[in-house]
Design a protein around this motif. Structure first.
Motif, short mmCIF file in Angstrom:
data_model
loop_
_atom_site.label_atom_id
_atom_site.label_comp_id
_atom_site.label_asym_id
_atom_site.label_seq_id
_atom_site.Cartn_x
_atom_site.Cartn_y
_atom_site.Cartn_z
N UNK A 1 0.81 -1.22 0.00
CA UNK A 1 0.00 0.00 0.00
C UNK A 1 0.85 1.27 0.00
N UNK A 2 1.73 1.37 -0.99
CA UNK A 2 2.51 2.60 -1.15
C UNK A 2 1.61 3.74 -1.62
N UNK A 3 1.95 4.97 -1.27
CA UNK A 3 1.15 6.12 -1.70
C UNK A 3 1.05 6.20 -3.22
N UNK A 4 -0.12 6.59 -3.70
CA UNK A 4 -0.36 6.67 -5.14
C UNK A 4 0.59 7.66 -5.81
N UNK A 5 0.97 8.74 -5.09
CA UNK A 5 1.87 9.74 -5.64
C UNK A 5 3.21 9.12 -6.05
N UNK B 1 -4.82 11.06 -17.56
CA UNK B 1 -5.19 12.47 -17.68
C UNK B 1 -5.03 13.21 -16.36
N UNK B 2 -5.35 12.54 -15.25
CA UNK B 2 -5.27 13.19 -13.94
C UNK B 2 -3.84 13.55 -13.58
N UNK C 1 -2.60 11.21 -23.32
CA UNK C 1 -3.01 9.85 -23.67
C UNK C 1 -2.50 9.40 -25.04
N UNK C 2 -2.31 10.36 -25.95
CA UNK C 2 -1.84 9.98 -27.29
C UNK C 2 -0.44 9.36 -27.25
#
Length: 448
Positions: free
Chosen positions: A340-344, A390-391, A396-397
């Protein structure tokens, strides 16, 4: 026209065949054998000499008597390549249980100059940089060589285990058009006038191949253009990676790695005991591997060692060391999973924990106080992966190939990457990763 002779180069001169036969009783005291190798050391006595022969895995003591040779001892040099015929003489004082009395000896090649470093001591008496400058010579030292033989054992164990678990090996490309990690430093190369990159990870290709074979693995070089200069980092290393589909949880991946670690330790103890003995390493039995959540273990370490709580997004090297110390002391395990490492801190493809999206369904495996593995569950839903890209302000391309597999359906999946040299370093307890790397590449070295 002649047909190729398939009986050529079948290892008939290998001392390992003789050793195996001696242990099984098919080679006996008084038998005549033929072996080949390099003269590692010459010890001249009054009326005879000991030639210590270095073969691909052993040092063999051979007795040379001038009366049995048409060449005087002065004609032989250390590092001569030789082929000899001799008689097995049982000797319990020998590490092999026998020595060989030379009947005839042929010099196949001889060095043109004296060695610039002394390699026939128990350990090399020089620093790491000198060892690397003369790498083709320093690795001839049995102690140095043993470390690389263990690396060979880890690779063999990984491949053997993966096949036993039903995984399929594939070969990912090393030249790519975009990074798998989304922004980490990468080496640029000229690809027919276009800019290309050396692959920093087989991640995208592993995930693609899950849709093909369900369970896949690869053993491949990884390139990181990070300007670090530490004893635990190099810029090209070998990655042991696997990816698996139809998982119920990221803990499925951890379970597979835990089984591999147990398998690898046993495999090395069974098949590489001479090298472990040479290196003075005694591998422990692997108990069940404990696991802690990231924030949980940080708080434990801060409290137990009266340490200031710093860096909420990652583990510092000192924290990893203290975690290893704590887990060994408390659970008797050299291994520990941190989850459970931070998403950042995790890449854009890491699946966030649905119960707390600040954290990810990911993990590191620490061995003897250092991270050797990073893994976790991946996002498999197309829209969720697109939204996360995107976040993070990514285009995305630039990930169209990666997103294609999501768009057309992927099962729940995940995997991990093991740094081979880091694993070997911590397994053997050496203090510099270059010691277990055949020809390391770092910020200051690109040769030999």
């Amino acid at each position: 026209m002649e047909m190729i002779d398939l009986s050529r180069y079948t290892g008939k001169y290998d001392i390992e065949t003789v050793i195996d036969g001696f242990e099984k009783g098919t080679v006996k005291d008084g038998d005549t054998v033929e072996i080949e190798g390099m003269i590692h050391r010459i010890r001249a006595m009054k009326s005879f000499a000991f030639f210590v022969l270095r073969t691909q895995r052993n040092l063999v003591q051979c007795v040379y008597e001038p009366s049995d040779s048409d060449k005087p001892i002065a004609d032989f040099k250390e590092e001569d390549s030789v082929r000899l015929t001799g008689t097995i003489k049982k000797d319990d004082r020998s590490a092999l249980g026998f020595e060989i009395h030379i009947n005839s000896i042929e010099v196949l090649s001889s060095p043109a100059e004296n060695m610039p470093i002394v390699i026939n001591k128990k350990k090399l008496d020089c620093n790491v940089d000198i060892k690397l400058d003369y790498r083709s010579l320093s690795l001839r030292n049995p102690h140095e060589r043993a470390a690389l033989k263990i690396v060979d054992g880890i690779i063999n164990a990984f491949r053997s285990f993966m096949h036993g678990e039903g995984f399929t090996e594939f070969v990912p490309p090393k030249i790519v058009s975009a990074g798998a990690e989304g922004g980490a430093d990468m080496f640029e190369v000229d690809y027919f006038g276009e800019k290309a990159l050396l692959n920093q990870s087989p991640q995208m290709y592993k995930q693609m191949m899950v849709g093909v074979f369900k369970k896949v693995y690869t053993v491949a070089p990884v390139f990181r253009a990070e300007k670090h200069s530490t004893s635990r980092h190099i810029n090209e290393f070998e990655g042991l990676d696997f990816e698996m589909g139809f998982i119920d949880s990221f803990e499925d991946i951890m379970a597979v790695e835990a089984r591999f670690m147990k398998y690898m330790f046993d495999y090395l103890k069974t098949n590489y005991s001479p090298e472990l003995k040479e290196l003075g390493v005694e591998l422990p039995d692997i108990p069940d591997i404990p696991q802690f959540k990231f924030m949980e273990i940080k708080e434990i370490i801060a409290d137990k060692y009266n340490r200031e709580f710093r860096n909420p997004n990652d583990l510092e090297p000192e924290e990893e060391r203290l975690i290893g110390e704590y887990v060994m002391e408390t659970y008797g395990s050299p291994l520990v999973f941190v989850t459970h490492y931070p998403s950042k801190k995790r890449p854009f493809y890491a699946m966030d924990d649905p119960e707390n999206p600040k954290y990810t369904l990911s993990f590191d495996l620490l061995l003897n106080g250092a991270e050797v593995t990073t893994g976790g569950q991946r996002i498999h839903d197309y829209q969720k992966q697109l939204d996360k890209i995107k976040s993070r302000g990514m285009n995305p391309e630039e990930f169209s190939d990666f997103l294609m597999m999501h768009k057309y359906g992927m099962p729940p999946h995940g995997g991990l990457g093991i740094g081979l040299e880091r694993l070997a370093m911590k397994l053997l307890g050496v203090d510099n990763i270059r010691t277990v790397t055949a020809f390391p590449r770092d910020i200051g070295r690109i040769n030999p």
